[in-house]
Scaffold this motif. Structure first.
Motif, short mmCIF file in Angstrom:
data_model
loop_
_atom_site.label_atom_id
_atom_site.label_comp_id
_atom_site.label_asym_id
_atom_site.label_seq_id
_atom_site.Cartn_x
_atom_site.Cartn_y
_atom_site.Cartn_z
N PRO A 1 0.82 -1.23 0.00
CA PRO A 1 0.00 0.00 0.00
C PRO A 1 0.85 1.27 0.00
CG PRO A 1 -0.86 -1.57 1.58
CD PRO A 1 0.46 -2.11 1.10
N ILE A 2 2.02 1.20 0.61
CA ILE A 2 2.92 2.36 0.58
C ILE A 2 3.38 2.61 -0.86
CG2 ILE A 2 5.20 3.21 1.29
CD1 ILE A 2 4.65 1.93 4.04
N PHE A 3 3.74 1.56 -1.57
CA PHE A 3 4.13 1.72 -2.97
C PHE A 3 2.97 2.28 -3.79
CE2 PHE A 3 4.31 -0.42 -7.24
CZ PHE A 3 5.19 0.49 -7.80
N MET A 4 1.76 1.81 -3.55
CA MET A 4 0.59 2.32 -4.26
C MET A 4 0.39 3.81 -3.96
SD MET A 4 -3.23 0.65 -4.63
CE MET A 4 -3.57 0.60 -2.89
N ALA A 5 0.60 4.21 -2.72
CA ALA A 5 0.47 5.62 -2.35
C ALA A 5 1.53 6.47 -3.06
CB ALA A 5 0.56 5.80 -0.84
N ILE A 6 2.74 5.96 -3.19
CA ILE A 6 3.79 6.67 -3.92
C ILE A 6 3.37 6.87 -5.37
CG2 ILE A 6 6.17 6.56 -4.79
CD1 ILE A 6 6.82 4.89 -2.22
N ALA A 7 2.87 5.81 -5.98
CA ALA A 7 2.44 5.89 -7.39
C ALA A 7 1.29 6.88 -7.56
CB ALA A 7 2.04 4.51 -7.89
N GLU A 8 0.38 6.92 -6.59
CA GLU A 8 -0.78 7.81 -6.70
C GLU A 8 -0.43 9.27 -6.43
OE1 GLU A 8 -3.52 6.01 -3.98
OE2 GLU A 8 -4.10 4.45 -5.40
N VAL B 1 3.85 -4.33 -11.09
CA VAL B 1 3.66 -4.58 -9.66
C VAL B 1 2.44 -3.81 -9.17
CG1 VAL B 1 4.67 -4.29 -7.36
CG2 VAL B 1 6.10 -5.09 -9.26
N LEU B 2 2.30 -2.57 -9.60
CA LEU B 2 1.18 -1.73 -9.19
C LEU B 2 -0.15 -2.36 -9.60
CD1 LEU B 2 0.33 0.93 -7.85
CD2 LEU B 2 0.60 2.02 -10.08
N ASP B 3 -0.22 -2.91 -10.79
CA ASP B 3 -1.44 -3.58 -11.24
C ASP B 3 -1.79 -4.72 -10.30
OD1 ASP B 3 -3.59 -4.13 -13.15
OD2 ASP B 3 -2.39 -5.87 -13.73
N HIS B 4 -0.80 -5.50 -9.91
CA HIS B 4 -1.00 -6.61 -8.97
C HIS B 4 -1.45 -6.08 -7.60
CE1 HIS B 4 -0.44 -10.55 -7.21
NE2 HIS B 4 0.32 -10.00 -6.29
N VAL B 5 -0.82 -5.02 -7.13
CA VAL B 5 -1.17 -4.44 -5.84
C VAL B 5 -2.60 -3.94 -5.84
CG1 VAL B 5 -0.65 -2.54 -4.24
CG2 VAL B 5 1.21 -3.84 -5.26
N ARG B 6 -3.01 -3.30 -6.90
CA ARG B 6 -4.39 -2.78 -6.99
C ARG B 6 -5.40 -3.92 -6.98
NH1 ARG B 6 -2.88 2.01 -11.12
NH2 ARG B 6 -2.57 3.63 -9.54
N ARG B 7 -5.09 -5.03 -7.61
CA ARG B 7 -6.00 -6.19 -7.57
C ARG B 7 -6.08 -6.76 -6.16
NH1 ARG B 7 -3.67 -8.69 -12.84
NH2 ARG B 7 -2.07 -9.05 -11.31
N MET B 8 -4.95 -6.76 -5.44
CA MET B 8 -4.95 -7.25 -4.06
C MET B 8 -5.75 -6.33 -3.15
SD MET B 8 -1.08 -8.76 -3.42
CE MET B 8 -0.59 -7.25 -2.70
N ASP B 9 -5.69 -5.02 -3.45
CA ASP B 9 -6.38 -4.03 -2.62
C ASP B 9 -7.86 -4.16 -2.78
OD1 ASP B 9 -6.39 -1.76 -0.85
OD2 ASP B 9 -6.94 -0.53 -2.58
#
Length: 73
Positions: free
Chosen positions: A8-15, A65-73
């Motif tokens: 989620p930290i990586f997702m926040a960085i991307a966003e 990786v972000l695509d995978h993280v978003r699916r997990m979220d």
């Protein structure tokens, strides 16, 4: 070692496009965000973000990786 709370930290960085803004969004310090990003990059063996137009943007691999993280979220 892979830590699921880093994703989620990586997702926040991307966003948000910055370590500071991601930290504010996640309620952690900028240095912590930087350390967690580095841990993920070490785990994956390469960079997940790069500097582009004044902000951090995912690398090609980072987008995967972000695509995978978003699916997990």
């Amino acid at each position: 070692m892979n830590n699921w709370s880093d994703y989620p930290i990586f997702m926040a960085i991307a966003e948000t496009g910055s370590l500071t803004a991601a930290g504010q969004k996640m309620g952690v310090s900028q240095p912590t965000v930087g350390r967690r990003l580095k841990a993920l990059e070490t785990h994956f063996g390469g960079p997940l973000v790069r500097k582009g137009e004044g902000k951090l943007v995912p690398t090609q691999f980072g987008y995967q990786v972000l695509d995978h993280v978003r699916r997990m979220d």
